[in-house]
Design an enzyme around this catalytic site. Sequence first.
Site, PDB file in Angstrom:
ATOM      1  N   ASN A  65      -7.687  10.342  -2.376  1.00  0.00           N
ATOM      2  CA  ASN A  65      -7.940  10.624  -0.971  1.00  0.00           C
ATOM      3  C   ASN A  65      -8.319  12.045  -0.592  1.00  0.00           C
ATOM      4  OD1 ASN A  65      -7.639   8.131   0.498  1.00  0.00           O
ATOM      5  ND2 ASN A  65      -5.579   8.092  -0.350  1.00  0.00           N
TER       6      ASN A  65
ATOM      7  N   ARG B  17      -5.834  16.286   3.738  1.00  0.00           N
ATOM      8  CA  ARG B  17      -4.818  15.256   3.971  1.00  0.00           C
ATOM      9  C   ARG B  17      -3.453  15.702   3.414  1.00  0.00           C
ATOM     10  NH1 ARG B  17      -3.656   9.068   2.308  1.00  0.00           N
ATOM     11  NH2 ARG B  17      -3.449   8.233   4.386  1.00  0.00           N
TER      12      ARG B  17
ATOM     13  N   LYS C 243      -3.998  -1.020  -6.785  1.00  0.00           N
ATOM     14  CA  LYS C 243      -5.039  -0.316  -6.017  1.00  0.00           C
ATOM     15  C   LYS C 243      -4.921   1.166  -6.377  1.00  0.00           C
ATOM     16  CE  LYS C 243      -6.370   0.557  -1.184  1.00  0.00           C
ATOM     17  NZ  LYS C 243      -5.979   0.245   0.199  1.00  0.00           N
ATOM     18  N   TRP C 244      -5.965   1.715  -6.988  1.00  0.00           N
ATOM     19  CA  TRP C 244      -5.970   3.109  -7.464  1.00  0.00           C
ATOM     20  C   TRP C 244      -6.754   3.930  -6.449  1.00  0.00           C
ATOM     21  CZ3 TRP C 244      -5.292   4.870 -12.962  1.00  0.00           C
ATOM     22  CH2 TRP C 244      -5.620   6.226 -13.134  1.00  0.00           C
ATOM     23  N   ASP C 245      -6.028   4.665  -5.619  1.00  0.00           N
ATOM     24  CA  ASP C 245      -6.656   5.387  -4.516  1.00  0.00           C
ATOM     25  C   ASP C 245      -6.916   6.849  -4.899  1.00  0.00           C
ATOM     26  OD1 ASP C 245      -7.592   5.843  -1.968  1.00  0.00           O
ATOM     27  OD2 ASP C 245      -5.779   5.187  -0.932  1.00  0.00           O
TER      28      ASP C 245
ATOM     29  N   ASP D  42       0.844  -1.215   0.000  1.00  0.00           N
ATOM     30  CA  ASP D  42       0.000   0.000   0.000  1.00  0.00           C
ATOM     31  C   ASP D  42       0.872   1.255   0.000  1.00  0.00           C
ATOM     32  OD1 ASP D  42      -2.310   1.883   1.110  1.00  0.00           O
ATOM     33  OD2 ASP D  42      -3.262  -0.011   0.549  1.00  0.00           O
ATOM     34  N   ASP D  43       0.309   2.343   0.426  1.00  0.00           N
ATOM     35  CA  ASP D  43       0.922   3.672   0.421  1.00  0.00           C
ATOM     36  C   ASP D  43       2.293   3.671   1.123  1.00  0.00           C
ATOM     37  OD1 ASP D  43       1.266   6.367   0.347  1.00  0.00           O
ATOM     38  OD2 ASP D  43      -0.535   6.885   1.481  1.00  0.00           O
TER      39      ASP D  43
ATOM     40  N   ASP E 109     -12.951   2.375   4.409  1.00  0.00           N
ATOM     41  CA  ASP E 109     -11.782   2.272   5.286  1.00  0.00           C
ATOM     42  C   ASP E 109     -12.165   1.680   6.632  1.00  0.00           C
ATOM     43  OD1 ASP E 109      -9.817   3.125   3.638  1.00  0.00           O
ATOM     44  OD2 ASP E 109      -9.849   5.208   4.292  1.00  0.00           O
TER      45      ASP E 109
HETATM   46  C1  DGJ Z   1      -7.024   5.345   1.903  1.00  0.00           C
HETATM   47  C2  DGJ Z   1      -7.361   3.934   1.570  1.00  0.00           C
HETATM   48  O1  DGJ Z   1      -8.739   3.721   1.656  1.00  0.00           O
HETATM   49  C3  DGJ Z   1      -6.591   3.011   2.506  1.00  0.00           C
HETATM   50  O2  DGJ Z   1      -6.959   1.692   2.284  1.00  0.00           O
HETATM   51  C4  DGJ Z   1      -5.127   3.237   2.276  1.00  0.00           C
HETATM   52  O3  DGJ Z   1      -4.772   2.828   0.992  1.00  0.00           O
HETATM   53  C5  DGJ Z   1      -4.778   4.691   2.487  1.00  0.00           C
HETATM   54  N1  DGJ Z   1      -5.623   5.563   1.723  1.00  0.00           N
HETATM   55  C6  DGJ Z   1      -3.346   4.955   2.136  1.00  0.00           C
HETATM   56  O4  DGJ Z   1      -3.022   6.272   2.174  1.00  0.00           O
END
Ligand code: DGJ
Length: 749
Positions: free
Chosen positions: A482, A445, A478-480, A368-369, A550
């Site tokens: 935020n 964020r 995984k294409w996030d 992940d991130d 989340d």
């Molecule tokens: C938000 C995502 O929903 C999480 O699962 C995770 O990937 C974080 N971002 C990482 O910054």
Amino acid sequence: MNIYVNSNLEFHLQNNYISYIIKILENGDLGHLYLGKRLNHKDNFSNMLQIFEHQVPYTPEQIDGVSGFALDSLKQEFPGAGTGDYKEPAYVILQDNGSRVTNYKFLKYEILNEKPPLKGLPHTYILNNDEVKTLKITLRDELLNSDITLTYSIYKNFPIITRSSSIVNNGEKDLTLERFLSFNLDIVQKNYELLHLSGAWARERNIITTPINQNRIVIDSKRGASSSNSNPFIALKEKNADEFKGEYIGINLVYSGNFIGQVEKDHYDNIRINMGINPFNFSWILEKGESFQAPEVVINYSDSGLNTLSQNYHNFYKNHLIRGVWKDKARPILINNWEATYFDFNEEKILQIAKKSKELGVELFVLDDGWFGTRNGDTSGLGDWWSNLDKLPNGVEGLSKKINDLGLKFGLWFEPEMVNPDSELYKNNPHWALSVPKRKPTLSRNQLTLDLGRSDVREYLYEKISTILKNSKISYIKWDMNRNMTDIWSGVLEAKRQGEVAHRYILGVYELMDKLTSEFPNILFESCAGGGNRFDPGMLYYMPQIWTSDNTDAIERLKIQYGTSIVYPISSMGAHVSAVPNHQTGRITSIKTRANVAFFGAFGYELDLNKITLKEAEEVKKQIEFFKENRRLLQFGTFYRIESPFENGFQKTSWAVINEDKSEAIIGVYRVLSIPNPNFDYITIPGLNPNFKYKITDEDILGEEFFGDELANSGIKFRKIGLDVHDFNSLEKLGDFRSKLFKISKINP
Ligand code: DGJ
């Protein structure tokens, strides 16, 4: 399936399930006559017209000398503004003389034996032209020399109509669309209520039911994303309708940005519903020869309850929205390191988690991130898509090979649409972020939104992402995304076009997603937006699964997954077993309950499996074996909601998945709080074959063999979950947050 055209220009779209009837009215407008259960075709449906026999009091009438013909009381298909309809219009067009009065009248129609694609926008599709028919109706405003085309498709095998609208300007002068929605429906009130899905981050898609009075209810998003707060879905339901009975009309917009859905009851008890791109902060200039395509809506009808409506959506989306090799392929069981490590990891730590996961049967490791640039927290590095060699000395490339060597597939997180001001990307290209000159942009964020409407931004992202995908052994992305949008202003558009930014952004996201998913067709893409901030059909067109929320707490997930399943298939809902105490709620639930909830989704884990007890590890191994054995049933079966977490004080939730030939089912039953001195628990199980005999092997169920009709009508009783009076010593079974899975199998004679 057929589209009939009567000599008086009535169009009847009909299949075995539904009828949709519209008519060109005497004044050239397009009127609505009926949407509902299938009707026999006949030559004249004029009784359905709502033209009064007297003058409509104090209301403009459209045909000189003809009383009763008033747009304000007529049911219409795509109402404009300014000529006597005082309800919310489907479109508003500003002209060069400052007027917004328009007058689009019937010009022509066309019937096609196919479903034409929507250029640049996600849409449902059908490969077999024998299974669809499309009606296109064109309306023209002679003065403006502009045409609006309404497109309707009807399907052989679904009680579904898809609609969209488009407009072209053939005139000399610019037209400014201040609103151009996807569809409008005016129907007679039949004791309908409104159902929609609303929530917030970590509380996505709660089911809300609202009465419809003489007013207007707006469900919308102005956040730049379809949003966790309101899903682009509304349904009309008959007052007493429930999961198993009654009429529902669902409307779902295939779009991921700002949207509006409105329900307005007028003074004659007609209900107007319309939906499309939110007019808030939107305008779009059409120069001579230019056209605009509005997103598609999927209108779904059920006269046998909400489960049927949902199953229609699930089937339609699984087969005619989701694309690519992963559509029909078993999805891998994944482990994601986010809640296990957050930003605090290095190669060694990752490999330790991966090794343990492999040992227990996991199939895919997702990093992940935090793997790139200077990304050691959420304040810096976003946008710098190259490996952080302090954390990963062999880069993503080396790590991906090591993970593959362990016998696991490797997946990687990206958040392409965003940038931290503290990043190389921002230092070099500050003007790429959405922001207004001379104003300080608003952070969320610690990040800003890149202007994906710009082709140079998309090219940079394509270049960076595709290089990593080419050089590493990557099977999953995984294409996030935020943050929500603010400071909406683009450096590449002139002042009068700034109302186009938010929609151009979404079109840019779609273009980039299309390019990457087409170029890397074997990669499984999972969409994410701070959990479920963009859980919509637009995203599902590009990516077959979406991180649902989340919030990984199993009890909260009952509501989130139940609500999401109203529209979206369970195979599209990312669902993970995470650590306890849960990171979002602090709640402690057993590893069994956590898995029993996550099984009904795109299943995975999100914790450090080295940190669980030996007993729990044994259980995880069994869970993975169970999921592998039943993966087809869970991924491709028919999902039934049985008991709602939104009713009866959230005591109990249950749901089931049943395979196509009804020979197998898995039922999940979840009790929130334990009850002292209880009766038995009961559950009825719908959807099985009434005449098949089934076996249920479970220590808590007395009796072993049941016909499907007994299961559906009498149900089964079993010992109360959470308080096992037969075994007070079993802590496994006592207390709150307990659950059970039953496997039901047909006994072959
Ligand atoms: C938000 C995502 O929903 C999480 O699962 C995770 O990937 C974080 N971002 C990482 O910054």
